[in-house]
Motif scaffolding. Structure first.
Motif, PDB file in Angstrom:
ATOM      1  N   THR A 193      50.227  19.186  57.738  1.00 20.40           N
ATOM      2  CA  THR A 193      50.403  20.589  58.138  1.00 20.40           C
ATOM      3  C   THR A 193      49.486  21.504  57.337  1.00 20.40           C
ATOM      4  OG1 THR A 193      52.217  20.843  56.579  1.00 20.40           O
ATOM      5  CG2 THR A 193      52.812  20.337  58.870  1.00 20.40           C
ATOM      6  N   GLY A 194      49.081  21.048  56.144  1.00 21.95           N
ATOM      7  CA  GLY A 194      48.232  21.889  55.297  1.00 21.95           C
ATOM      8  C   GLY A 194      49.002  22.968  54.559  1.00 21.95           C
ATOM      9  N   LEU A 195      50.328  22.898  54.598  1.00 23.47           N
ATOM     10  CA  LEU A 195      51.121  23.891  53.855  1.00 23.47           C
ATOM     11  C   LEU A 195      50.901  23.680  52.353  1.00 23.47           C
ATOM     12  CD1 LEU A 195      54.455  23.563  55.899  1.00 23.47           C
ATOM     13  CD2 LEU A 195      53.006  25.623  55.787  1.00 23.47           C
ATOM     14  N   PRO A 196      50.700  24.760  51.593  1.00 21.67           N
ATOM     15  CA  PRO A 196      50.490  24.608  50.147  1.00 21.67           C
ATOM     16  C   PRO A 196      51.770  24.099  49.469  1.00 21.67           C
ATOM     17  CG  PRO A 196      50.021  26.871  50.869  1.00 21.67           C
ATOM     18  CD  PRO A 196      50.665  26.167  52.010  1.00 21.67           C
ATOM     19  N   TYR A 197      51.615  23.077  48.623  1.00 22.99           N
ATOM     20  CA  TYR A 197      52.802  22.540  47.947  1.00 22.99           C
ATOM     21  C   TYR A 197      52.438  22.018  46.573  1.00 22.99           C
ATOM     22  CZ  TYR A 197      51.311  17.702  48.962  1.00 22.99           C
ATOM     23  OH  TYR A 197      50.633  16.513  49.007  1.00 22.99           O
ATOM     24  N   GLU A 198      53.463  21.817  45.802  1.00 23.31           N
ATOM     25  CA  GLU A 198      53.322  21.236  44.460  1.00 23.31           C
ATOM     26  C   GLU A 198      54.292  20.068  44.369  1.00 23.31           C
ATOM     27  OE1 GLU A 198      54.121  24.029  41.311  1.00 23.31           O
ATOM     28  OE2 GLU A 198      53.866  22.502  39.748  1.00 23.31           O
ATOM     29  N   ALA A 199      53.771  18.895  43.996  1.00 23.55           N
ATOM     30  CA  ALA A 199      54.595  17.683  43.958  1.00 23.55           C
ATOM     31  C   ALA A 199      55.123  17.411  42.556  1.00 23.55           C
ATOM     32  CB  ALA A 199      53.776  16.496  44.448  1.00 23.55           C
ATOM     33  N   HIS A 200      56.376  17.029  42.490  1.00 27.72           N
ATOM     34  CA  HIS A 200      57.006  16.622  41.234  1.00 27.72           C
ATOM     35  C   HIS A 200      57.508  15.194  41.393  1.00 27.72           C
ATOM     36  CE1 HIS A 200      57.000  20.812  39.885  1.00 27.72           C
ATOM     37  NE2 HIS A 200      57.382  21.111  41.109  1.00 27.72           N
ATOM     38  N   ARG A 201      57.170  14.353  40.432  1.00 26.36           N
ATOM     39  CA  ARG A 201      57.557  12.945  40.499  1.00 26.36           C
ATOM     40  C   ARG A 201      58.973  12.761  39.958  1.00 26.36           C
ATOM     41  NH1 ARG A 201      57.197   7.889  37.837  1.00 26.36           N
ATOM     42  NH2 ARG A 201      56.202   6.310  39.152  1.00 26.36           N
ATOM     43  N   VAL A 202      59.846  12.243  40.804  1.00 25.07           N
ATOM     44  CA  VAL A 202      61.223  11.952  40.383  1.00 25.07           C
ATOM     45  C   VAL A 202      61.344  10.429  40.322  1.00 25.07           C
ATOM     46  CG1 VAL A 202      63.667  12.211  40.941  1.00 25.07           C
ATOM     47  CG2 VAL A 202      62.053  14.045  41.526  1.00 25.07           C
ATOM     48  N   ASP A 203      61.476   9.892  39.116  1.00 22.68           N
ATOM     49  CA  ASP A 203      61.483   8.444  38.938  1.00 22.68           C
ATOM     50  C   ASP A 203      62.891   7.901  39.189  1.00 22.68           C
ATOM     51  OD1 ASP A 203      61.186   5.819  38.250  1.00 22.68           O
ATOM     52  OD2 ASP A 203      60.011   6.225  36.444  1.00 22.68           O
ATOM     53  N   ILE A 204      63.103   7.433  40.428  1.00 19.50           N
ATOM     54  CA  ILE A 204      64.448   6.953  40.774  1.00 19.50           C
ATOM     55  C   ILE A 204      64.762   5.639  40.048  1.00 19.50           C
ATOM     56  CG2 ILE A 204      64.544   8.149  42.991  1.00 19.50           C
ATOM     57  CD1 ILE A 204      63.903   5.519  44.397  1.00 19.50           C
ATOM     58  N   MET A 205      63.712   4.923  39.606  1.00 20.14           N
ATOM     59  CA  MET A 205      63.952   3.688  38.858  1.00 20.14           C
ATOM     60  C   MET A 205      64.544   3.993  37.477  1.00 20.14           C
ATOM     61  SD  MET A 205      62.910   2.006  41.296  1.00 20.14           S
ATOM     62  CE  MET A 205      62.919   0.288  40.866  1.00 20.14           C
ATOM     63  N   LYS A 206      64.311   5.226  37.006  1.00 18.04           N
ATOM     64  CA  LYS A 206      64.909   5.661  35.731  1.00 18.04           C
ATOM     65  C   LYS A 206      66.115   6.568  35.981  1.00 18.04           C
ATOM     66  CE  LYS A 206      60.730   5.307  32.926  1.00 18.04           C
ATOM     67  NZ  LYS A 206      59.586   6.068  32.400  1.00 18.04           N
TER      68      LYS A 206
END
Ligand SMILES: N[C@@H](CCC(=O)N[C@@H](CS)C(=O)NCC(=O)O)C(=O)O
Length: 117
Positions: free
Chosen positions: A41-54
């Protein structure tokens, strides 16, 4: 949610670009659906890594966003009425992003429901 900054999730995953959609996720089958949609979509976003293994998705900070303790989840600081909107469940997020961007969903009702299906 009143503002993004007031959300407990920003204590663990601070926003560098608070004007953008905030994505809390990981590269899992459900997680990548939302990443792909944001890219397409090209929507501006910021990704945050959520470590589900931890077990990061079961911390109080993450549970404040999704009480089910599952990724993906987003916060759109400019949701409906320009108010912040927090969302979880990948299908709901995909539908929201499609409507927000006007991409990948038809205004024709039959086609709309085929896409939802
Ligand atoms: N129905 C949910 C399923 C989400 C889901 O199962 N997420 C997994 C990763 S793909 C997860 O967060 N697992 C961690 C856990 O349950 O602790 C959706 O479509 O968003």
């Amino acid at each position: 949610m009143s503002t993004l900054e007031e959300s407990p999730i920003t204590e663990r995953w601070p926003a560098r670009f608070p004007d953008r959609i905030q994505l809390y996720s990981l590269a899992t089958p459900n997680g990548v659906k939302v990443s792909i949609m944001l890219e397409e979509t090209g929507l501006p976003y910021e990704a945050h890594r959520v470590d589900i293994m931890k077990n990061e998705s079961h911390t109080p900070a993450f549970l404040s966003l999704n009480p089910n303790g599952k990724i993906p989840a987003i916060i759109d600081p400019h949701g409906p009425g320009d108010a912040p909107l927090a969302l979880f469940e990948s299908g709901a997020i995909l539908q929201y992003l499609a409507e927000k961007s006007g991409r990948f969903i038809s205004s024709d009702r039959a086609q709309y429901w085929q896409t939802i299906q």
